[in-house]
Every structure is written in structure tokens, then in C-alpha cells.
Design a protein around this motif. Structure first.
Motif, PDB file in Angstrom:
ATOM      1  N   SER A  14       0.950  -1.464  -0.198  1.00 55.92           N
ATOM      2  CA  SER A  14       0.324   0.156  -0.430  1.00 55.92           C
ATOM      3  C   SER A  14       0.780   1.338  -0.098  1.00 55.92           C
ATOM      4  N   ALA A  15       1.966   0.857   0.874  1.00 51.70           N
ATOM      5  CA  ALA A  15       2.596   2.914   0.878  1.00 51.70           C
ATOM      6  C   ALA A  15       3.748   2.135  -0.736  1.00 51.70           C
ATOM      7  N   HIS A  16       4.129   1.542  -1.410  1.00 51.80           N
ATOM      8  CA  HIS A  16       4.676   2.031  -2.286  1.00 51.80           C
ATOM      9  C   HIS A  16       3.966   2.653  -3.571  1.00 51.80           C
ATOM     10  N   ALA A  92       7.930   4.544   2.625  1.00 56.50           N
ATOM     11  CA  ALA A  92       7.897   3.618   2.015  1.00 56.50           C
ATOM     12  C   ALA A  92       9.166   2.802   2.628  1.00 56.50           C
ATOM     13  N   THR A  95       8.675   2.588   6.853  1.00 58.01           N
ATOM     14  CA  THR A  95       7.381   1.784   6.738  1.00 58.01           C
ATOM     15  C   THR A  95       7.509   0.986   7.090  1.00 58.01           C
TER      16      THR A  95
END
Length: 133
Positions: A14-16, A92, A95
Motif C-alpha cells: 500500500s505504501a509503495h 516507504a 514504513t
């Protein structure tokens, strides 16, 4: 353990994805700025060519300054895009590292965030009660 790994992978994905989306938007903004600047420069160049026989050195100087300003603007947008990309990639990575190092806390934070969003959604859908006396 597998659920934690899957959740961590989903969080990283999701972060990527978010980083890629922001990067794509930034690229589109830079391209739009470049296109607009190029169109403006083309129009200015055509006008300068039309008036070349009757323009004085001051106007030539102003056209050069405008072109220089547009070039600096394009460079600034490109630098800003690169800076945004680096920051998003760094976020990212941080995280990902946090999720890998603290999977339990990551799950709790994700659950708390989900609960908060769900509560806000439920509260926003409730009909407002008005007391009339």
C-alpha cells in the motif's frame, strides 16, 4: 505469524502504491508545466520573430529573461519531483522497516486506525437528532 507477514506485506504494498501514485501525479504535473512552458515559449518566439525588424534591444532582453525564467521553472519542477520521489521512497522504506521490526505494534496501529475510520463513517451516517420542545 503468516497473517502478520501478510499484513506487513500489504502495508508495504500500500505504501509503495501510494508512493507510485503520488510520483505519477507529480510527473504529470511536471509534464503539464513543461508543455505549458514550451507552448508559451513557442508563442513568444513566434512573436519575437514577427516583430524582430522593429523591436528594440530592451524587448530582446525581456524575451531572454522570460525564456530563462521558464527554463528555471521547468528545472525547479523537475527537482521538486525528484525530491518528492526520494522522500516517498524513504517513507516507504521507513514504513517497511517499522512493520518488519514491530509487526505487533504495526497491527495494533492499523487496527486502531481502521476502528477510528469505521467510527467516523458510522457517526457521519447517523441521522442527526433534533429535540423540539
Amino acid at each position: 505469524m503468516i497473517d502478520t507477514q501478510n499484513a506487513a506485506k500489504k502495508a508495504v504494498d500500500s505504501a509503495h502504491t501510494a508512493a507510485d501514485n503520488v510520483l505519477d501525479s507529480a510527473k504529470e504535473a511536471v509534464q503539464s508545466t513543461r508543455d505549458a512552458a514550451n507552448n508559451t515559449l513557442d508563442k513568444a518566439a513566434r512573436k519575437v520573430d514577427e516583430l524582430h525588424g522593429e523591436v528594440n534591444p530592451l524587448i530582446d532582453d525581456l524575451a531572454a529573461r522570460a525564456q530563462d525564467l521558464a527554463s528555471r521553472g521547468i528545472s525547479y519542477c523537475a527537482d521538486t519531483t525528484e525530491r518528492a520521489r526520494r522522500q516517498l521512497n524513504q517513507a516507504a522504506d521507513v514504513t517497511t522497516r517499522y512493520v518488519v521490526e514491530q509487526p505487533g505494534k504495526s497491527m495494533l496501529l492499523a487496527a486502531a486506525a481502521g476502528a477510528a475510520v469505521a467510527t467516523l463513517c458510522l457517526l457521519s451516517r447517523r441521522p442527526s437528532r433534533r429535540h423540539e420542545y
